[in-house]
Write a protein that holds these residues in place. Structure first.
Motif, PDB file in Angstrom:
ATOM      1  N   ALA A 202       0.818  -1.221   0.000  1.00  0.00           N
ATOM      2  CA  ALA A 202       0.000   0.000   0.000  1.00  0.00           C
ATOM      3  C   ALA A 202       0.848   1.266   0.000  1.00  0.00           C
ATOM      4  O   ALA A 202       0.353   2.343  -0.331  1.00  0.00           O
ATOM      5  N   ASP A 203       2.134   1.128   0.363  1.00  0.00           N
ATOM      6  CA  ASP A 203       3.029   2.288   0.356  1.00  0.00           C
ATOM      7  C   ASP A 203       3.425   2.694  -1.063  1.00  0.00           C
ATOM      8  O   ASP A 203       3.981   3.782  -1.253  1.00  0.00           O
ATOM      9  N   THR A 205       2.112   4.174  -3.548  1.00  0.00           N
ATOM     10  CA  THR A 205       0.891   4.964  -3.728  1.00  0.00           C
ATOM     11  C   THR A 205       0.619   5.397  -5.167  1.00  0.00           C
ATOM     12  O   THR A 205      -0.481   5.855  -5.473  1.00  0.00           O
ATOM     13  N   THR A 231      -8.277  -1.850  -9.335  1.00  0.00           N
ATOM     14  CA  THR A 231      -7.012  -1.531  -8.656  1.00  0.00           C
ATOM     15  C   THR A 231      -7.195  -0.611  -7.453  1.00  0.00           C
ATOM     16  O   THR A 231      -6.593  -0.833  -6.388  1.00  0.00           O
ATOM     17  N   LYS A 232      -8.023   0.408  -7.586  1.00  0.00           N
ATOM     18  CA  LYS A 232      -8.195   1.365  -6.495  1.00  0.00           C
ATOM     19  C   LYS A 232      -8.741   0.689  -5.249  1.00  0.00           C
ATOM     20  O   LYS A 232      -8.227   0.896  -4.140  1.00  0.00           O
ATOM     21  N   GLN A 233      -9.763  -0.147  -5.406  1.00  0.00           N
ATOM     22  CA  GLN A 233     -10.354  -0.843  -4.263  1.00  0.00           C
ATOM     23  C   GLN A 233      -9.378  -1.860  -3.665  1.00  0.00           C
ATOM     24  O   GLN A 233      -9.321  -2.043  -2.452  1.00  0.00           O
ATOM     25  N   MET A 235      -6.084  -1.662  -3.637  1.00  0.00           N
ATOM     26  CA  MET A 235      -5.060  -0.925  -2.876  1.00  0.00           C
ATOM     27  C   MET A 235      -5.629  -0.404  -1.556  1.00  0.00           C
ATOM     28  O   MET A 235      -4.946  -0.408  -0.524  1.00  0.00           O
ATOM     29  N   GLN A 236      -6.866   0.034  -1.563  1.00  0.00           N
ATOM     30  CA  GLN A 236      -7.501   0.494  -0.326  1.00  0.00           C
ATOM     31  C   GLN A 236      -7.651  -0.651   0.667  1.00  0.00           C
ATOM     32  O   GLN A 236      -7.409  -0.478   1.871  1.00  0.00           O
ATOM     33  N   TYR A 237      -8.026  -1.811   0.167  1.00  0.00           N
ATOM     34  CA  TYR A 237      -8.198  -2.973   1.043  1.00  0.00           C
ATOM     35  C   TYR A 237      -6.848  -3.416   1.613  1.00  0.00           C
ATOM     36  O   TYR A 237      -6.749  -3.738   2.810  1.00  0.00           O
ATOM     37  N   ALA A 239      -4.243  -1.574   2.174  1.00  0.00           N
ATOM     38  CA  ALA A 239      -3.828  -0.587   3.179  1.00  0.00           C
ATOM     39  C   ALA A 239      -4.570  -0.782   4.492  1.00  0.00           C
ATOM     40  O   ALA A 239      -3.995  -0.606   5.576  1.00  0.00           O
ATOM     41  N   LYS A 240      -5.827  -1.183   4.410  1.00  0.00           N
ATOM     42  CA  LYS A 240      -6.660  -1.275   5.611  1.00  0.00           C
ATOM     43  C   LYS A 240      -6.561  -2.638   6.299  1.00  0.00           C
ATOM     44  O   LYS A 240      -6.552  -2.718   7.531  1.00  0.00           O
ATOM     45  N   SER A 241      -6.452  -3.712   5.525  1.00  0.00           N
ATOM     46  CA  SER A 241      -6.654  -5.044   6.092  1.00  0.00           C
ATOM     47  C   SER A 241      -5.465  -6.001   6.029  1.00  0.00           C
ATOM     48  O   SER A 241      -5.444  -6.983   6.760  1.00  0.00           O
TER      49      SER A 241
END
Length: 363
Positions: A202-203, A205, A231-233, A235-237, A239-241
């Motif tokens: 996730a880093d 960016t 891709t956007k979702q 990367m968000q997942y 970063a979060k999980s």
């Protein structure tokens, strides 16, 4: 039309293309590349493609002004170490050959910007890649890589490396050092054997395209996202999980020593009894709470087993001691658990003192 090597030498061209069936026959008839080619020092661009070329001569080092060398669709099995002397080389295309190993001297190409290794039999890159600080694009899809090249994940590549194509290999994981690739925009890992994705990804960016389809990712939600490829979702997942710091023990994170000590202390406070109480419980046939299963995510006991105590008068008298309790595992919950276990307490008949072994942790 067959090439006239002497006329080429006189004209001192900057580009030379040897490609297609006619030229392939000439290469075959001459048993490789004609030596005159390596006397054309004016060459900046040379392409030898779609031929039967199976050996690249050591004299390649003579073409010191080459900035692009295209050797795709041939039958090359290896490269001479002298290729590392092409100090001006920026583009190297070795795709669709039969190369099994790259010479370590390849890492000496300090100006290299684009490297294409697609469809060979390569399993690793050279060890020292610190000189490839100008690398922008690397493609090694359809090879034999079992590990993602850690050499690509150093701070050396943080400014320029924007594309990595690694589909159809046997890559099992991604190193956490991938976080250094701050300029990365395209990462293609389709059809590998990746089970876990590190949170450090996730880093990166600037990633615009992340392809993870066809991997046996254990995280069900991430696996579904990967197959849909937003891709956007993804990367968000991540970063979060997704966990950082790597995977331990097949996805179960082992608690720190501090956390284990806290669990032991908590369990001891709840189940501790005086020596007299333990002895009385044993005499009266009461149950003794000795083992706790703990959920490592919530750090809370989820089930306690209370094995039936043994009466001191039973045939458990050995070497002057009486066995007053034993461990029995009744049930456990799958996946996220470990066992805090205490050895059976014993009562010394001679001194009437209670002894208990130290706790041990099994996971």
């Amino acid at each position: 039309m067959a090439l006239n090597w002497r006329e080429l030498l006189k004209s001192s061209p900057h580009e030379l293309v040897i490609s297609g069936p006619k030229h392939a026959k000439q290469v075959e008839d001459e048993n490789g590349l004609n030596d005159i080619i390596f006397r054309i020092h004016s060459l900046n661009f040379m392409e030898v493609s779609k031929t039967s070329l199976n050996v690249l001569p050591m004299k390649i080092k003579e073409l010191e002004n080459l900035t692009a060398l295209m050797l795709y669709d041939n039958k090359l099995e290896h490269l001479p170490k002298e290729i590392g002397l092409l100090k001006k080389l920026k583009t190297l295309d070795l795709s669709n050959n039969q190369i099994t190993k790259l010479p370590k001297e390849l890492s000496n190409l300090t100006e290299l910007q684009s490297l294409n290794l697609i469809n060979n039999k390569i399993s690793e890159l050279p060890d020292n890649l610190s000189n490839w600080s100008n690398l922008i694009v690397i493609k090694f899809s359809h090879n034999k890589f079992q590990q993602f090249p850690r050499g690509l994940c150093s701070p050396t590549f943080k400014q320029h490396l924007t594309e990595i194509h690694a589909t159809d290999n046997e890559i099992c994981d991604l190193p956490i050092d991938i976080c250094h690739l701050s300029a990365l925009r395209h990462l293609d890992l389709v059809n590998n054997k990746i089970q876990h994705v590190p949170g450090e990804l996730a880093d990166c960016t600037k990633i615009k395209t992340l392809a993870l389809q066809g991997n046996p990712i254990k995280d069900v939600r991430l696996h579904k996202l990967a197959e849909k490829n937003p891709t956007k979702q993804i990367m968000q997942y991540i970063a979060k999980s997704c966990k950082r710091g790597g995977v331990i023990d097949e996805g179960r994170i082992i608690p720190s020593a501090k956390a284990r000590k806290k669990n032991l202390s908590s369990s001891s406070d709840k189940s501790a009894k005086s020596a007299e109480d333990v002895q009385n419980d044993g005499d009266n046939g009461n149950n003794i709470e000795t083992t706790t299963v703990v959920d490592i995510n919530k750090q809370q006991p989820v089930e306690a087993r209370k094995p039936e105590a043994l009466h001191p008068t039973h045939s458990n008298k050995r070497n002057g001691t009486i066995k007053v309790g034993e461990i029995e595992i009744m049930a456990v919950q799958p996946d996220n658990w470990f066992i805090i276990e205490a050895e059976s307490s014993v009562l010394n008949e001679r001194n009437s003192c209670l002894y208990s072994e130290e706790f041990r942790i099994h996971g």
